[in-house]
Scaffold this active site. Structure first.
Site, PDB file in Angstrom:
ATOM      1  N   TYR A  93       0.856  -1.185   0.000  1.00 17.21           N
ATOM      2  CA  TYR A  93       0.000   0.000   0.000  1.00 17.21           C
ATOM      3  C   TYR A  93       0.888   1.230   0.000  1.00 17.21           C
ATOM      4  O   TYR A  93       1.843   1.313   0.777  1.00 17.21           O
ATOM      5  CB  TYR A  93      -0.892  -0.003   1.243  1.00 17.21           C
ATOM      6  CG  TYR A  93      -1.771   1.230   1.380  1.00 17.21           C
ATOM      7  CD1 TYR A  93      -2.812   1.465   0.484  1.00 17.21           C
ATOM      8  CD2 TYR A  93      -1.555   2.152   2.401  1.00 17.21           C
ATOM      9  CE1 TYR A  93      -3.618   2.591   0.622  1.00 17.21           C
ATOM     10  CE2 TYR A  93      -2.366   3.278   2.541  1.00 17.21           C
ATOM     11  CZ  TYR A  93      -3.389   3.494   1.645  1.00 17.21           C
ATOM     12  OH  TYR A  93      -4.195   4.601   1.782  1.00 17.21           O
ATOM     13  N   LYS A 147       4.469   8.986   8.783  1.00 18.08           N
ATOM     14  CA  LYS A 147       4.260   8.363  10.097  1.00 18.08           C
ATOM     15  C   LYS A 147       5.264   8.849  11.149  1.00 18.08           C
ATOM     16  O   LYS A 147       5.122   9.966  11.621  1.00 18.08           O
ATOM     17  CB  LYS A 147       4.189   6.841   9.925  1.00 18.08           C
ATOM     18  CG  LYS A 147       2.990   6.479   9.002  1.00 18.08           C
ATOM     19  CD  LYS A 147       2.548   5.048   9.012  1.00 18.08           C
ATOM     20  CE  LYS A 147       1.207   4.909   8.299  1.00 18.08           C
ATOM     21  NZ  LYS A 147       1.233   4.273   7.004  1.00 18.08           N
ATOM     22  N   ASP A 178       9.440   2.807  -0.511  1.00 19.89           N
ATOM     23  CA  ASP A 178       8.438   3.474   0.336  1.00 19.89           C
ATOM     24  C   ASP A 178       8.686   3.059   1.784  1.00 19.89           C
ATOM     25  O   ASP A 178       8.404   1.917   2.172  1.00 19.89           O
ATOM     26  CB  ASP A 178       7.040   3.074  -0.137  1.00 19.89           C
ATOM     27  CG  ASP A 178       5.923   3.731   0.677  1.00 19.89           C
ATOM     28  OD1 ASP A 178       6.232   4.413   1.695  1.00 19.89           O
ATOM     29  OD2 ASP A 178       4.743   3.564   0.305  1.00 19.89           O
TER      30      ASP A 178
HETATM   31  C1  LIG Z   1       0.554   4.748   5.668  1.00 19.76           C
HETATM   32  C2  LIG Z   1       1.287   4.482   4.394  1.00 19.76           C
HETATM   33  C3  LIG Z   1       1.177   5.310   3.269  1.00 19.76           C
HETATM   34  C4  LIG Z   1       0.175   6.427   3.201  1.00 19.76           C
HETATM   35  O1  LIG Z   1       0.416   7.417   4.143  1.00 19.76           O
HETATM   36  P1  LIG Z   1      -0.806   8.420   4.535  1.00 19.76           P
HETATM   37  O2  LIG Z   1      -0.135   9.419   5.416  1.00 19.76           O
HETATM   38  O3  LIG Z   1      -1.826   7.574   5.209  1.00 19.76           O
HETATM   39  O4  LIG Z   1      -1.294   9.005   3.263  1.00 19.76           O
HETATM   40  C5  LIG Z   1       1.988   5.094   2.196  1.00 19.76           C
HETATM   41  N1  LIG Z   1       2.862   4.075   2.183  1.00 19.76           N
HETATM   42  C6  LIG Z   1       2.985   3.231   3.226  1.00 19.76           C
HETATM   43  C7  LIG Z   1       3.986   2.130   3.165  1.00 19.76           C
HETATM   44  C8  LIG Z   1       2.188   3.399   4.361  1.00 19.76           C
HETATM   45  O5  LIG Z   1       2.291   2.528   5.365  1.00 19.76           O
END
Ligand SMILES: *Cc1c(COP(=O)(O)O)cnc(C)c1O
Length: 439
Positions: free
Chosen positions: A145, A272, A240
């Site tokens: 994701y 995060k 990511d």
């Molecule tokens: C949480 C997450 C996102 C998206 O971040 P948001 O701040 O919720 O838009 C993208 N990539 C990864 C791996 C994530 O865990």
């Protein structure tokens, strides 16, 4: 014993009248586990207090950000000082420089640009990769994701290396027809896609270690293989680390593989933990690639609240406090909980697999994958009814797990002996509840 939920239930009713599903991000609604989502009134350290006054050990930690636990006194003090100086200027500030320097010192990136969410970070990184390479195709993995970016909300098409189809209504086919979705940990699929589209792939994006299908670590050398495959074909490797960054280890997932093996991604995304509980995220990477970004280069990207001084102050303070001791503490608490969860499930006769990377881990309630969960197809064999029963038994015993079977369990430096023993005490009965509910 079920705990009182009258106030949460009443709030949920009001919320549903004014907000779709009553929540502002779908997983919060408890749809996957049933029952009433708890409205949280306050949090401190490892503990959440809901609107009915119930207390829970928090194993969600805002889905990762709260590495130091809730309401950390020093983060709060710095944020309060920053708020007193005004909350947004739309002009550059010192905390942005300091946070960028902190990130550059920890992660293999030369330049960073701040945004407000992980979604924005991956969306911008992909635009930059396309702008830099002059190519259009993006490769991703099923089960990874990257936020709700149109081109990444894609499902695999009818065959490997064929173009993807929209993963949700509202995404036009034209947004996913330049996306290819592959099975995770599958080297042959990666080789095939580069062979079939040799000059069209702008970038391959992957979670550095997937956490959004539960924790599915890259097999040894897999990220190095991806980096090398991209390099060999003139594509950019986008790692990511929105979830794993400054969480899996002090240097993120890269600290566990790239730093050891001697390779770097071309671009990375963060979010995060680096926002310290505020909306801050970033993308960064090679100086020559990042210099293509406006105003230095032609690839447009901007944001009214990007690098907001409150968010960057919270993130900077969090990262400065995230010492080796913090990661060692979280790692040790995670090990204790992992072992106890596995023991309790074994004793109750619930087939399961526990997987981790650095300080992150998940518990898959599955009988069908042998020793480990390797990709999204494996993760999808999780027994959701068993997880729902397990989740509710833990909740009734005062432990707030992720309300979905496909998530990591997150800890913080504030998870002390009292918090950990509350979790350990709750596990045997929850494991028996899972056994009784197995489908
Ligand atoms: C949480 C997450 C996102 C998206 O971040 P948001 O701040 O919720 O838009 C993208 N990539 C990864 C791996 C994530 O865990």
């Amino acid at each position: 014993m079920p705990r009182p939920t009258a106030v949460s239930s009443a709030l949920f009713e009001r919320a549903r009248a004014v907000t779709p599903g009553g929540v502002n991000s779908p997983v919060r609604a408890f749809n996957a586990v049933g029952g009433t989502p708890r409205f949280i009134r306050s949090a401190a350290g490892a503990w959440l207090t809901d609107a009915d006054g119930n207390e829970y050990v928090d194993l969600v930690c805002s889905w990762g950000p709260m590495l130091l636990g809730h309401a950390h006194p020093e983060v709060q003090a710095r944020v309060a000082e920053a708020v007193a100086r005004g909350t947004s200027y739309g002009a550059p500030t010192e905390p942005e420089v300091e946070l960028a320097e902190e990130i550059v010192s920890r992660a293999p990136v030369e330049r960073v640009r701040f945004v407000s969410s992980g979604t924005e970070a991956t969306m911008s990184a992909i635009r930059l990769a396309r702008g830099f390479t002059g190519r259009d195709v993006v490769v991703k993995f099923a089960g990874c994701y990257h936020g709700h970016v149109d081109s990444l909300l894609a499902s695999a098409g009818s065959g490997l290396a064929t173009f993807a189809v929209p993963g949700t209504p509202g995404v036009p086919a034209s947004s996913t027809e330049l996306t290819v979705v592959l099975p995770y940990n599958d080297r042959a699929a990666v080789e095939k896609v580069f062979a079939e589209h040799p000059d069209r792939i702008a970038c391959l994006i992957t979670e550095a270690a997937p956490g959004n299908m539960g924790v599915v670590p890259p097999e040894p050398g897999f990220n190095a293989f991806l980096a090398e495959s991209c390099r060999a074909h003139g594509a950019l490797f986008v790692s990511d680390e929105v979830m794993t960054g400054f969480r899996a280890s002090k240097h993120g997932q890269w600290g566990l593989d790239g730093a050891v093996e001697g390779w770097r991604p071309d671009l990375m995304t963060f979010g995060k933990v680096m926002g310290g509980g505020f909306p801050a995220a970033a993308f960064g990477g090679r100086a020559d690639v990042m210099s293509r970004l406006s105003p230095e280069g032609p690839v447009y990207q901007a944001g009214t609240l990007s690098g907001n001084p409150i968010a960057t102050t919270a993130g900077l303070t969090t990262l400065r406090l995230a010492t080796d001791e913090v990661y060692a503490h979280i790692g040790a608490a995670a090990d204790t909980i992992k072992v106890a969860a596995s023991d309790a499930l074994t004793r109750a006769g619930v087939p399961h697999v526990v997987q981790s990377t650095g300080t992150m881990f998940s518990v898959f309630l599955t009988a069908d994958v042998g020793e480990r969960v390797r990709d999204f197809a494996d993760a999808s064999t999780t027994d959701q009814a068993a997880y729902a029963a397990f989740f509710h038994a833990m909740l009734d015993a005062g432990v707030y797990l992720p309300p979905s079977a496909y998530e990591a369990w997150f800890l913080s430096s504030a998870h002390d002996d009292r918090a950990v023993s509350t979790v350990l005490d709750a596990l045997p009965a929850a494991a028996r509840a899972a056994a009784a509910a197995r489908g």
